[in-house]
Design a protein around this motif. Structure first.
Motif, PDB file in Angstrom:
ATOM      1  N   PRO A  48      -6.392 -25.472 111.171  1.00 35.40           N
ATOM      2  CA  PRO A  48      -5.372 -24.737 110.399  1.00 35.40           C
ATOM      3  C   PRO A  48      -5.086 -25.353 109.036  1.00 35.40           C
ATOM      4  CG  PRO A  48      -4.347 -25.988 112.168  1.00 35.40           C
ATOM      5  CD  PRO A  48      -5.834 -26.075 112.396  1.00 35.40           C
ATOM      6  N   THR A  49      -5.497 -26.607 108.834  1.00 36.30           N
ATOM      7  CA  THR A  49      -5.240 -27.225 107.526  1.00 36.30           C
ATOM      8  C   THR A  49      -6.326 -26.926 106.506  1.00 36.30           C
ATOM      9  OG1 THR A  49      -6.392 -29.312 108.017  1.00 36.30           O
ATOM     10  CG2 THR A  49      -4.086 -29.111 108.729  1.00 36.30           C
ATOM     11  N   SER A  50      -7.465 -26.382 106.947  1.00 34.44           N
ATOM     12  CA  SER A  50      -8.551 -26.105 106.012  1.00 34.44           C
ATOM     13  C   SER A  50      -8.120 -25.074 104.968  1.00 34.44           C
ATOM     14  CB  SER A  50      -9.788 -25.606 106.756  1.00 34.44           C
ATOM     15  OG  SER A  50     -10.328 -26.627 107.566  1.00 34.44           O
ATOM     16  N   CYS A  51      -8.701 -25.204 103.780  1.00 33.39           N
ATOM     17  CA  CYS A  51      -8.390 -24.313 102.647  1.00 33.39           C
ATOM     18  C   CYS A  51      -6.941 -24.444 102.198  1.00 33.39           C
ATOM     19  CB  CYS A  51      -8.724 -22.862 102.988  1.00 33.39           C
ATOM     20  SG  CYS A  51     -10.458 -22.584 103.361  1.00 33.39           S
ATOM     21  N   THR A  52      -6.353 -25.609 102.397  1.00 33.47           N
ATOM     22  CA  THR A  52      -5.012 -25.895 101.900  1.00 33.47           C
ATOM     23  C   THR A  52      -5.076 -27.141 101.026  1.00 33.47           C
ATOM     24  OG1 THR A  52      -4.406 -27.310 103.782  1.00 33.47           O
ATOM     25  CG2 THR A  52      -3.984 -24.944 103.995  1.00 33.47           C
ATOM     26  N   VAL A  53      -3.968 -27.437 100.361  1.00 34.88           N
ATOM     27  CA  VAL A  53      -3.882 -28.660  99.558  1.00 34.88           C
ATOM     28  C   VAL A  53      -2.865 -29.593 100.187  1.00 34.88           C
ATOM     29  CG1 VAL A  53      -4.563 -27.521  97.414  1.00 34.88           C
ATOM     30  CG2 VAL A  53      -2.153 -27.635  98.026  1.00 34.88           C
ATOM     31  N   ARG A  54      -3.002 -30.866  99.918  1.00 38.88           N
ATOM     32  CA  ARG A  54      -2.084 -31.861 100.476  1.00 38.88           C
ATOM     33  C   ARG A  54      -0.794 -31.905  99.674  1.00 38.88           C
ATOM     34  NH1 ARG A  54      -4.332 -34.748 104.435  1.00 38.88           N
ATOM     35  NH2 ARG A  54      -6.616 -34.999 104.468  1.00 38.88           N
ATOM     36  N   GLY A  55       0.332 -31.846 100.372  1.00 38.69           N
ATOM     37  CA  GLY A  55       1.629 -31.992  99.736  1.00 38.69           C
ATOM     38  C   GLY A  55       2.232 -33.337 100.044  1.00 38.69           C
ATOM     39  N   ASP A  56       3.507 -33.495  99.769  1.00 42.45           N
ATOM     40  CA  ASP A  56       4.194 -34.738 100.074  1.00 42.45           C
ATOM     41  C   ASP A  56       4.157 -35.009 101.567  1.00 42.45           C
ATOM     42  OD1 ASP A  56       4.777 -34.957  97.407  1.00 42.45           O
ATOM     43  OD2 ASP A  56       6.782 -34.049  97.596  1.00 42.45           O
ATOM     44  N   GLY A  57       4.022 -36.272 101.930  1.00 42.00           N
ATOM     45  CA  GLY A  57       4.006 -36.628 103.338  1.00 42.00           C
ATOM     46  C   GLY A  57       2.766 -36.139 104.057  1.00 42.00           C
ATOM     47  N   ASN A  58       1.683 -35.886 103.293  1.00 44.12           N
ATOM     48  CA  ASN A  58       0.423 -35.435 103.867  1.00 44.12           C
ATOM     49  C   ASN A  58       0.502 -34.038 104.484  1.00 44.12           C
ATOM     50  OD1 ASN A  58      -2.006 -36.632 103.520  1.00 44.12           O
ATOM     51  ND2 ASN A  58      -2.103 -37.586 105.542  1.00 44.12           N
ATOM     52  N   SER A  59       1.540 -33.279 104.155  1.00 43.41           N
ATOM     53  CA  SER A  59       1.644 -31.908 104.658  1.00 43.41           C
ATOM     54  C   SER A  59       0.607 -31.035 103.967  1.00 43.41           C
ATOM     55  CB  SER A  59       3.041 -31.354 104.378  1.00 43.41           C
ATOM     56  OG  SER A  59       3.280 -31.308 102.986  1.00 43.41           O
ATOM     57  N   ALA A 111     -14.093 -18.629 107.667  1.00 45.79           N
ATOM     58  CA  ALA A 111     -14.379 -17.597 108.668  1.00 45.79           C
ATOM     59  C   ALA A 111     -15.857 -17.494 108.997  1.00 45.79           C
ATOM     60  CB  ALA A 111     -13.868 -16.250 108.172  1.00 45.79           C
ATOM     61  N   GLY A 112     -16.668 -18.396 108.458  1.00 49.41           N
ATOM     62  CA  GLY A 112     -18.088 -18.387 108.767  1.00 49.41           C
ATOM     63  C   GLY A 112     -18.945 -17.717 107.724  1.00 49.41           C
ATOM     64  N   GLY A 113     -18.357 -17.315 106.612  1.00 50.10           N
ATOM     65  CA  GLY A 113     -19.114 -16.631 105.575  1.00 50.10           C
ATOM     66  C   GLY A 113     -20.048 -17.553 104.824  1.00 50.10           C
ATOM     67  N   SER A 114     -20.991 -16.938 104.122  1.00 47.98           N
ATOM     68  CA  SER A 114     -21.947 -17.684 103.311  1.00 47.98           C
ATOM     69  C   SER A 114     -21.379 -17.939 101.915  1.00 47.98           C
ATOM     70  CB  SER A 114     -23.243 -16.895 103.189  1.00 47.98           C
ATOM     71  OG  SER A 114     -23.046 -15.746 102.365  1.00 47.98           O
ATOM     72  N   ALA A 115     -22.100 -18.751 101.143  1.00 49.51           N
ATOM     73  CA  ALA A 115     -21.686 -19.022  99.767  1.00 49.51           C
ATOM     74  C   ALA A 115     -21.659 -17.744  98.944  1.00 49.51           C
ATOM     75  CB  ALA A 115     -22.629 -20.045  99.138  1.00 49.51           C
ATOM     76  N   VAL A 116     -22.600 -16.828  99.190  1.00 51.15           N
ATOM     77  CA  VAL A 116     -22.606 -15.554  98.466  1.00 51.15           C
ATOM     78  C   VAL A 116     -21.429 -14.695  98.897  1.00 51.15           C
ATOM     79  CG1 VAL A 116     -23.859 -13.398  98.084  1.00 51.15           C
ATOM     80  CG2 VAL A 116     -25.079 -15.564  98.017  1.00 51.15           C
ATOM     81  N   GLY A 655      -7.862 -24.597  87.625  1.00 46.10           N
ATOM     82  CA  GLY A 655      -8.598 -24.571  88.871  1.00 46.10           C
ATOM     83  C   GLY A 655      -8.255 -25.668  89.854  1.00 46.10           C
ATOM     84  N   ILE A 656      -8.714 -25.472  91.094  1.00 45.27           N
ATOM     85  CA  ILE A 656      -8.527 -26.439  92.165  1.00 45.27           C
ATOM     86  C   ILE A 656      -9.817 -26.516  92.992  1.00 45.27           C
ATOM     87  CG2 ILE A 656      -6.023 -26.164  92.343  1.00 45.27           C
ATOM     88  CD1 ILE A 656      -6.521 -24.365  94.798  1.00 45.27           C
ATOM     89  N   VAL A 657      -9.815 -27.453  93.942  1.00 49.27           N
ATOM     90  CA  VAL A 657     -10.899 -27.627  94.897  1.00 49.27           C
ATOM     91  C   VAL A 657     -10.335 -27.395  96.287  1.00 49.27           C
ATOM     92  CG1 VAL A 657     -12.606 -29.240  95.825  1.00 49.27           C
ATOM     93  CG2 VAL A 657     -11.946 -29.385  93.409  1.00 49.27           C
ATOM     94  N   LEU A 658     -11.016 -26.584  97.111  1.00 51.99           N
ATOM     95  CA  LEU A 658     -10.618 -26.376  98.499  1.00 51.99           C
ATOM     96  C   LEU A 658     -11.835 -26.503  99.402  1.00 51.99           C
ATOM     97  CD1 LEU A 658      -8.164 -23.299  98.316  1.00 51.99           C
ATOM     98  CD2 LEU A 658      -7.562 -25.721  98.595  1.00 51.99           C
ATOM     99  N   GLY A 659     -11.597 -26.932 100.643  1.00 51.08           N
ATOM    100  CA  GLY A 659     -12.663 -27.043 101.613  1.00 51.08           C
ATOM    101  C   GLY A 659     -12.105 -27.196 103.013  1.00 51.08           C
ATOM    102  N   ASP A 660     -12.914 -27.694 103.927  1.00 47.23           N
ATOM    103  CA  ASP A 660     -12.422 -27.869 105.287  1.00 47.23           C
ATOM    104  C   ASP A 660     -11.510 -29.097 105.326  1.00 47.23           C
ATOM    105  OD1 ASP A 660     -14.955 -29.029 104.685  1.00 47.23           O
ATOM    106  OD2 ASP A 660     -15.270 -29.562 106.783  1.00 47.23           O
ATOM    107  N   GLY A 661     -10.330 -28.899 105.920  1.00 49.10           N
ATOM    108  CA  GLY A 661      -9.273 -29.889 105.866  1.00 49.10           C
ATOM    109  C   GLY A 661      -8.462 -29.726 104.596  1.00 49.10           C
ATOM    110  N   ALA A 662      -7.253 -30.249 104.587  1.00 48.89           N
ATOM    111  CA  ALA A 662      -6.399 -30.192 103.390  1.00 48.89           C
ATOM    112  C   ALA A 662      -6.948 -31.173 102.361  1.00 48.89           C
ATOM    113  CB  ALA A 662      -4.956 -30.536 103.745  1.00 48.89           C
TER     114      ALA A 662
END
Length: 663
Positions: A48-59, A111-116, A655-662
């Motif tokens: 559930p943390t994937s595609c999120t960013v880290r906030g204060d307290g590692n949230s 969700a399992g999609g490809s880069a395209v 811009g930002i960077v997102l991936g698996d995990g916050a």
């Protein structure tokens, strides 16, 4: 659960529903080929943390949520965001110049999609939240690496000139009359600037070949944002304000970007775009045909043919000559990538013509390969990439001058104007590039370079200036990679708006004159069906002498300066050992073919005095004005013995960077 590739008639699917059904490779088209797959073929991330960013307290903070720390919440434009650090993830990653587009792509990867698949979803959102840089009726170049086949493919979705266009399309209202006045109110604001769009056809082609999710599931987030609303980002707010006069001639643009009293919508306001939601739904249901045939296509043709503005004064507008046939007949293309081996260690691939960016980058690197750049790295690289050395900037800038000289003379749409000699092999010949490198004086700038002698090619030099673009880089959980640069041309394009999206002014990337002052034909002149020269340069790097061991995906917006932005990033990573964020943040420097050398001073915390003085001592005319790069970089790195993805987003944009995990 067995499914086939024919997916057009599926009802629109949410990302949750995708976990139960998928269309596999080729899911976007009408191909009746029976290619069964199972839902187990999808690499789905349930963190559930994937595609999120880290906030204060590692949230973990959801992008677009509006809570404190949300990177999509607009802030006052600073010109440079200090303190960005490289972000690491295990399996997949998306980077782009606006947070909401990154979220769209990352959710597809999750969700399992490809880069395209992710690139399609990101393009749909970019046309909504970053219309000053991109549009679904624009163009794009995509470099794609297929991890299974180890192949690199260059996808060309560049606009084309209408069939009725001639060499004087941008210069005369009546092309056949030498005394005819120029298009009004300007070539850019007239219908003559509007090209036959290509990005959706290109994405459709690539998704048919490399998609894993149903095409009609890739537009959900764009529809949601345009229906429910989003906060206007800072760069969009500034673009609305600065382009008010051009937008004022278009009633649709005024209704979208202005209040009823005529005042522009401002940064931070919530805005919706219901016509855009309707358009995305049509594209989800019908594919790119929705834009190239039928009601939307008819609306595009009618808008481009508009002869007077919607303003009270009914300002005259020279109409386009584009037809429904032009739209229906547009074809994207797959082209051979421009690749060069760099220092016997790396294999660098970039975009082929009609882009000039790939050839110029390959030539620049081929020239720089004759010098030991490793000894000229930046000072204190841990500080935003550091301050580049005088010799490092000097050598890179001189190499770029030589590459731009060849680019300005020789490169255009090779379907119409062939490259000199044997093409790529002639322009990238090691002996030739060594000769070019020998023209570089270690102690003095050449100022303006001359194009190399590549045979009897009677072409005039074209220095047409390009403008706005945006870039995204994506790596999926299967190891496939996309580097894609997409554009509307100038900020807010041609200002013509239809069904929620802007039309480009891309044809102004052609030379307005078909011949130079001596009557010599210019390679980048207008011709029916021809694609204007571009500098967009999505770039992929591999270890070794061929694709396979992926190292880096990068690229940038920035018009004619894209070559410089990409070269400094690649050199920063490969020669100077910078991480993905440091190479992306690194001071932008370089030169087109003029005496001026640019050294970006957006990060005012860095002292560039010694650098500027050192360059002046070598004869450079130095400009320290802010540069509008938008580099988006993903690298494959080893961290504590573990192979990971590492991303960097340009601090000069949003811009930002997102991936698996916050992250």
């Amino acid at each position: 659960m067995m499914l086939t590739r024919k997916c057009w008639k599926l009802a629109p699917l949410s990302l949750a529903a995708i976990l139960l059904a998928s269309c596999g490779s080729g899911s976007g088209g009408d191909d009746d080929t029976d290619d069964p797959i199972t839902s187990n073929d999808l690499v789905v991330d349930n963190d559930p943390t994937s595609c999120t960013v880290r906030g204060d307290g590692n949230s973990s903070i959801v992008v677009g949520s509006g809570v404190a720390g949300d990177p999509a919440a607009p802030e006052a434009a600073s010109g440079y965001r200090v303190g960005l650090t490289a972000k690491n993830s295990n399996s997949y990653m998306a980077v782009a110049n606006t947070p909401l587009a990154v979220k769209a792509g990352c959710d597809i990867l999750k969700a399992g999609g490809s880069a395209v698949d992710a690139a399609v979803a990101m393009q749909a959102v970019l046309g909504l939240v970053e219309p000053q840089s991109s549009t679904i009726a624009g163009s794009a170049f995509m470099m794609y690496y297929d991890a299974k086949t180890k192949e690199v493919v260059a996808y060309d979705g560049r606009e084309t000139a209408p069939a009725a266009a001639t060499g004087y399309y941008l210069r005369r209202q009546d092309q056949a009359d030498a005394q005819s006045p120029a298009p009004v109110p300007s070539a850019r604001r007239s219908g003559r600037a509007i090209g036959v769009p290509g990005v959706l056809r290109m994405l459709e082609m690539a998704q048919q070949e490399h998609g894993k999710l149903p095409w009609n599931s890739l537009f959900d987030y764009g529809v949601q944002l345009s229906t429910d609303g989003f906060q206007i980002p800072g760069r969009l707010g500034a673009a609305i304000q600065s382009n008010a006069a051009g937008l004022a001639l278009d009633g649709n643009a005024m209704a979208t970007y202005f209040h009823e009293d005529g005042t522009p919508r401002a940064t931070g306001e919530i805005m919706t775009n219901l016509p855009y939601a309707k358009t995305l739904k049509a594209i989800a249901e019908q594919g790119a045909d929705a834009l190239h045939t039928g009601e939307i296509a008819e609306a595009i043709i009618a808008k481009a043919a508009q002869a007077v503005g919607d303003d009270a004064g009914k300002t005259p507008i020279t109409p386009s000559l584009m037809t429904m046939s032009d739209l229906a007949n547009y074809q994207p293309k797959k082209r051979d990538a421009v690749c060069v081996n760099y220092r016997a260690t790396y294999h660098v691939c970039s975009m082929s013509p009609p882009s000039s960016g790939g050839i110029a980058i390959a030539q620049s690197l081929g020239i720089l390969g004759q010098f030991d750049l490793s000894q000229y790295g930046p000072l204190t690289p841990s500080n935003e990439g550091g301050v580049p050395s005088v010799m490092g900037v000097h050598l890179v800038s001189e190499a770029e001058r030589l590459a731009y000289a060849d680019r300005d003379k020789y490169v255009a749409d090779t379907d119409f104007i062939p490259l000199p000699g044997k093409g790529f092999s002639t322009m990238l010949d090691l002996g030739y590039l060594t000769q070019r490198a020998n023209l570089i004086d270690m102690n003095a700038s050449m100022g303006t370079a001359q194009a190399g002698n590549l045979g009897d090619v009677p072409l005039g030099v074209d220095k047409t200036v390009e403008h706005g673009t945006t870039h995204l880089s994506v790596v999926d959980a299967y190891g496939n990679v996309v580097s894609m640069t997409t554009t509307v041309e100038s900020s807010m394009g041609s200002f013509h708006m239809v069904d929620g999206f802007l039309l480009t002014n891309q044809l102004t990337d052609f030379s307005a004159d078909p011949v130079d002052d001596n009557g010599t034909p210019i390679a980048n002149r207008v011709a029916p069906g021809k694609r204007p020269r571009s500098t967009m340069a999505p770039t992929l790097v591999f270890r070794g002498d061929q694709p396979g061991d992926f190292v880096m995906a990068t690229g940038s917006p920035g018009g004619g300066s894209i070559i410089q932005y990409v070269v400094k990033t690649v050199v920063g990573a490969l020669d100077w050992g910078l991480d993905a964020q440091q190479a992306t943040s690194l001071v932008v420097f370089g030169a087109s073919n003029s005496p001026r050398t640019s050294v970006d001073h957006s990060n005012t915390l860095l002292d560039l005095t010694a650098l500027v003085d050192g360059l002046k001592a070598k004869g450079h005319t130095v400009s320290t004005g802010a540069q509008s790069s938008g580099v988006a970089t993903i690298m494959r790195v080893t961290v504590d013995g573990k192979t990971m993805l590492q991303g960097g987003a340009d601090p000069r944009r949003e811009g930002i960077v997102l991936g698996d995990g916050a992250l």
